[in-house]
Design a protein around this motif. Structure first.
Motif, short mmCIF file in Angstrom:
data_model
loop_
_atom_site.label_atom_id
_atom_site.label_comp_id
_atom_site.label_asym_id
_atom_site.label_seq_id
_atom_site.Cartn_x
_atom_site.Cartn_y
_atom_site.Cartn_z
N ARG A 145 26.32 -2.09 8.57
CA ARG A 145 26.62 -3.47 8.17
C ARG A 145 25.38 -4.35 8.27
O ARG A 145 25.16 -5.25 7.43
N LEU A 146 24.55 -4.12 9.28
CA LEU A 146 23.30 -4.86 9.39
C LEU A 146 22.39 -4.54 8.21
O LEU A 146 21.74 -5.43 7.65
N LEU A 147 22.35 -3.28 7.82
CA LEU A 147 21.54 -2.87 6.68
C LEU A 147 22.00 -3.58 5.40
O LEU A 147 21.17 -4.07 4.62
N ALA A 148 23.32 -3.67 5.21
CA ALA A 148 23.85 -4.38 4.04
C ALA A 148 23.48 -5.85 4.09
O ALA A 148 23.17 -6.47 3.06
N ARG A 149 23.46 -6.42 5.28
CA ARG A 149 23.09 -7.83 5.43
C ARG A 149 21.62 -8.03 5.07
O ARG A 149 21.26 -9.01 4.39
N ALA A 173 28.51 5.74 6.60
CA ALA A 173 29.23 4.47 6.71
C ALA A 173 28.77 3.43 5.70
O ALA A 173 29.23 2.28 5.75
N LEU A 174 27.88 3.79 4.78
CA LEU A 174 27.34 2.82 3.84
C LEU A 174 28.41 2.24 2.93
O LEU A 174 29.29 2.98 2.45
N PRO A 175 28.35 0.96 2.65
CA PRO A 175 29.27 0.37 1.67
C PRO A 175 28.92 0.85 0.26
O PRO A 175 27.78 1.20 -0.01
N PRO A 176 29.91 0.88 -0.64
CA PRO A 176 29.64 1.33 -2.01
C PRO A 176 28.57 0.48 -2.68
O PRO A 176 28.48 -0.73 -2.46
N GLY A 177 27.74 1.13 -3.48
CA GLY A 177 26.75 0.42 -4.26
C GLY A 177 25.43 0.18 -3.58
O GLY A 177 24.47 -0.30 -4.22
#
Length: 325
Positions: free
Chosen positions: A52-56, A85-89
């Motif tokens: 989640r931090l990476l996505a942020r 655990a990565l979000p799609p895209g």
């Protein structure tokens, strides 16, 4: 006794050999996980929070493609968990930075290297890396002079020469020793290692997570310790055990020029990333028993990651590296 066992060395040199030399502790086949648990091993919730931090960070950089650089990657456990655990895209270039050889069966997407890649944009994450960057130990003698502690491979210590030069300046600024018998770990090599790692990042966020302390609460007798097979043992630089010391994290932060750094507890950081130890509502036990059991297990794992007096007291150093989108 062998010549090597009899040789006197500073703790930095002795630990370097014991941890990373031929047959050194961190190069052994079982890896660190064979001897102690980190937050990564405690629960997949930790990797989920890093994802989640990476996505942020991707949002802050205005991109859906970025790097994840895991410094002190162990055997790739954190990278494996984050990729799952990565979000799609979100497209990620994962790097495992570690001095041990690439583990068998590791995800082929992961680039395994012994140095931080230069010029990447993304998230650099160092979980329990800095505490294993070897440092010298200093001690104030009976007259108050600060001397370097020397050690043999069997753990025997003696006081050596007076600390001078940049190391003495570092101690005076970050960890002054005033009373006979007081000890400190000279953290200058960690400052330099952290500054080098952050300096390699072109843009994004760098995070160090570790056992740590700040200047107004330094331990008076240092923190040098050792662990083997899940138990704390005497610090002996013979290659059979982990050698570690808590990190003067504020000194590391000050070694990186630029925007002000943020230092928070792991409890604060993980809660902000959606990890907390709250119990699921009891009503769920009736409507979805299996879901309730899963939620209860996750709450227990979250509680361990954020527990006061335990993993929750780890400190997170967060430093942004500005860069255009």
């Amino acid at each position: 006794m062998t010549d090597e066992t009899c040789q006197w060395q500073g703790w930095r040199e002795a630990a370097e050999r014991a941890l990373y030399g031929p047959g050194g502790f961190f190069l052994r086949p079982e890896g660190p996980a064979g001897h102690f648990r980190t937050s990564v091993h405690a629960s997949p919730l930790f990797a989920g929070a890093v994802a989640r931090l990476l996505a942020r960070v991707a949002g802050e950089l205005g991109t859906d493609e970025l790097a994840l650089v895991d410094v002190g990657a162990g055997r790739g456990e954190l990278l494996t968990g984050v990729l799952a655990a990565l979000p799609p895209g979100l497209r990620v270039r994962p790097y495992g930075v570690e001095r041990a050889a690439r583990p068998a069966g590791l995800d082929p997407r992961i680039v395994w290297t012994d140095r931080v890649p230069d010029g990447e944009r993304g998230l650099l994450f160092a979980n329990e890396w800095l505490d294993n960057v070897p440092v010298d130990v200093a001690q104030a003698d009976e007259d108050g002079a600060v001397r370097r502690v020397e050690v043999r491979a069997d753990g025997t210590e003696r006081l050596g020469a007076v600390v001078t030069g940049p190391d003495a300046e570092w101690l005076e600024r970050w960890w002054p020793l005033r009373e006979p018998g007081e000890r400190a770990e000279i953290g200058r090599p960690r400052d330099e290692a952290w500054a080098g790692a952050v300096g390699a990042l072109a843009a994004g966020t760098a995070v160090a997570v570790d056992y740590a302390h700040l200047r107004d609460a330094r331990p008076p007798f240092g923190t040098l310790a050792a662990f083997r097979e899940g138990r704390e043992v005497a610090p002996v630089p013979d290659g059979s055990r982990d050698l570690t010391a808590h990190v003067a994290l504020d000194a590391c932060a000050a070694a990186v020029p630029g925007p002000a750094a943020s230092i928070v507890t792991q409890r604060e950081a993980l809660r902000e990333l959606g990890v907390n130890g709250g119990r699921p509502p009891l009503a769920l036990a009736s409507s979805d028993p299996a879901g309730y059991v899963r939620a209860l297990a996750a709450a227990g794992e979250a509680a361990e990651l954020t527990a006061p007096g335990g993993l929750g007291d780890f400190l997170w150093l967060l430093q942004r590296v500005p860069g255009g989108a």
